[in-house]
Motif scaffolding. Structure first.
Motif, short mmCIF file in Angstrom:
data_model
loop_
_atom_site.label_atom_id
_atom_site.label_comp_id
_atom_site.label_asym_id
_atom_site.label_seq_id
_atom_site.Cartn_x
_atom_site.Cartn_y
_atom_site.Cartn_z
N ILE A 117 0.83 -1.20 0.00
CA ILE A 117 0.00 0.00 0.00
C ILE A 117 0.87 1.25 0.00
N HIS A 118 0.52 2.20 -0.86
CA HIS A 118 1.27 3.45 -1.00
C HIS A 118 1.04 4.29 0.25
N SER A 119 2.00 4.27 1.16
CA SER A 119 1.81 4.89 2.46
C SER A 119 3.11 4.85 3.25
N SER A 120 3.11 5.55 4.40
CA SER A 120 4.16 5.39 5.39
C SER A 120 3.54 4.75 6.62
N ALA A 128 1.09 -0.70 14.88
CA ALA A 128 1.42 0.06 13.67
C ALA A 128 0.30 1.04 13.33
N HIS A 129 0.72 2.20 12.86
CA HIS A 129 -0.23 3.23 12.42
C HIS A 129 0.19 3.67 11.03
N LEU A 151 10.15 3.18 12.26
CA LEU A 151 9.45 3.34 10.99
C LEU A 151 9.44 2.02 10.23
N LEU A 152 8.27 1.60 9.79
CA LEU A 152 8.14 0.38 9.01
C LEU A 152 8.13 0.65 7.51
N SER A 153 7.81 1.88 7.13
CA SER A 153 7.83 2.25 5.70
C SER A 153 7.72 3.75 5.58
N ASP A 154 8.17 4.28 4.44
CA ASP A 154 7.94 5.69 4.16
C ASP A 154 7.36 5.89 2.75
N GLU A 155 7.13 4.79 2.06
CA GLU A 155 6.59 4.88 0.69
C GLU A 155 5.64 3.73 0.38
N ALA A 156 6.06 2.52 0.69
CA ALA A 156 5.27 1.33 0.36
C ALA A 156 5.18 0.42 1.58
N THR A 157 4.00 0.33 2.17
CA THR A 157 3.80 -0.46 3.38
C THR A 157 3.41 -1.89 3.03
N LEU A 158 4.07 -2.83 3.68
CA LEU A 158 3.88 -4.25 3.42
C LEU A 158 2.84 -4.79 4.39
N VAL A 159 1.65 -5.13 3.88
CA VAL A 159 0.49 -5.47 4.70
C VAL A 159 0.08 -6.93 4.47
N LYS A 160 0.17 -7.74 5.53
CA LYS A 160 -0.33 -9.11 5.47
C LYS A 160 -1.78 -9.12 5.92
N PRO A 187 0.91 -5.69 14.69
CA PRO A 187 -0.46 -5.56 14.20
C PRO A 187 -0.78 -4.12 13.81
N LEU A 188 -1.62 -3.96 12.79
CA LEU A 188 -2.04 -2.64 12.35
C LEU A 188 -3.18 -2.16 13.24
N ASN A 189 -3.01 -0.97 13.83
CA ASN A 189 -3.98 -0.44 14.78
C ASN A 189 -4.87 0.64 14.19
N SER A 190 -4.35 1.39 13.19
CA SER A 190 -5.16 2.45 12.59
C SER A 190 -4.59 2.84 11.24
N ILE A 191 -5.47 3.45 10.43
CA ILE A 191 -5.08 4.00 9.13
C ILE A 191 -5.52 5.45 9.10
N GLN A 192 -4.60 6.33 8.73
CA GLN A 192 -4.88 7.76 8.60
C GLN A 192 -4.81 8.17 7.13
#
Length: 260
Positions: A117-120, A128-129, A151-160, A187-192
């Motif tokens: 996903i195109h995100s940081s 994770a947020h 930081l887990l990503s600044d451009e492309a986030t790897l989401v299982k 675990p992913l806790n939120s998306i902004q």
């Protein structure tokens, strides 16, 4: 040919390449395994000297009897239909990064493992947020302002994506902020969804609103309807499990007060 094995997400990629200069690229950006004895999930052979410098992001896709080809002026990918072997021809390191993102995104989608996903994305209290938005919305800015959080990503986030959990892995596909390649998945806790503003405000979206907003944030090169269906199902799972917000933020770290 030089060869090494790298780990991306939960996958082992066996990489061979014809230029010693590319060794620095992998050493800087990827988690390199100490030996090449593990059975790889994907074999990638890279050749340099292809095409011209970056012109545009548009990728043409052609179907062949035994393979699928993804082509851009600065790279060409030939991958078998089972996504076990790929040949990549690149012009430079930028082309290589984009080609690897293309291959890996298609690989995890083919195996229904997850999405790029195109995100940081940053970690707060072992959760994770994710920060997404259109080009220029502030994904890299949010990543910088999140320091000293890992930081887990600044451009492309790897989401299982699984039916009961959304997990974020350390992404090697970086733009500006270098990663350590050793962050454990969380675990992913939120998306902004980011909006630069003079205000600081966080408003939760409905699941249907969130789903629509996230569709164009997935790194995907459209090939067929089956792949689109897989993306749609995974996005629906994500918005069912993770709250999605519109986040208005200033160019400072005060937005974390609304997230923490």
């Amino acid at each position: 040919m030089n060869s090494l094995q790298v780990e991306i997400g939960e996958h082992i990629i066996n990489v061979s390449f014809d230029s010693c200069q590319l060794l620095n690229f992998f050493s800087k950006n990827f988690s390199i395994l100490s030996n090449n004895k593990k059975n790889p999930d994907l074999n990638v052979a890279i050749s340099s000297g292809y095409g011209i410098r970056f012109v545009h992001y548009q990728v043409s896709i052609t179907e062949h009897a035994q393979s699928i080809h993804y082509e851009r002026p600065d790279y060409l990918i030939k991958v078998d239909r089972n996504f076990t072997r790929a040949q990549i021809f690149v012009h430079d390191e930028l082309a290589l990064k984009h080609a690897l993102m293309n291959v890996y995104s298609a690989f995890i989608l083919h195996h229904n493992w997850g999405l790029l996903i195109h995100s940081s994305c940053a970690i707060e209290n072992q959760k994770a947020h994710l920060f997404a938005g259109h080009s220029g919305a502030g994904k890299s800015t949010a990543a910088k302002l999140s320091s000293p959080r890992p930081l887990l990503s600044d451009e492309a986030t790897l989401v299982k994506v699984t039916k009961d959990c959304i997990t974020i892995f350390d992404s090697p596909f970086r733009s500006e902020q270098e990663g350590s390649c050793d962050q454990a998945p969380v675990p992913l806790n939120s998306i902004q969804l980011l909006v630069q503003s003079t205000q600081i405000e966080r408003l939760q979206l409905t699941k249907s609103e969130a789903y629509i907003q996230l569709i164009d944030k997935v790194f995907y090169w459209k090939r067929n309807g089956e792949e689109v269906t897989r993306i749609m199902k995974m996005l629906k799972t994500i918005v069912n499990l993770v709250p999605v917000y519109n986040l208005k933020f200033q160019k400072n770290d005060k937005f974390w007060e609304l997230i923490s």
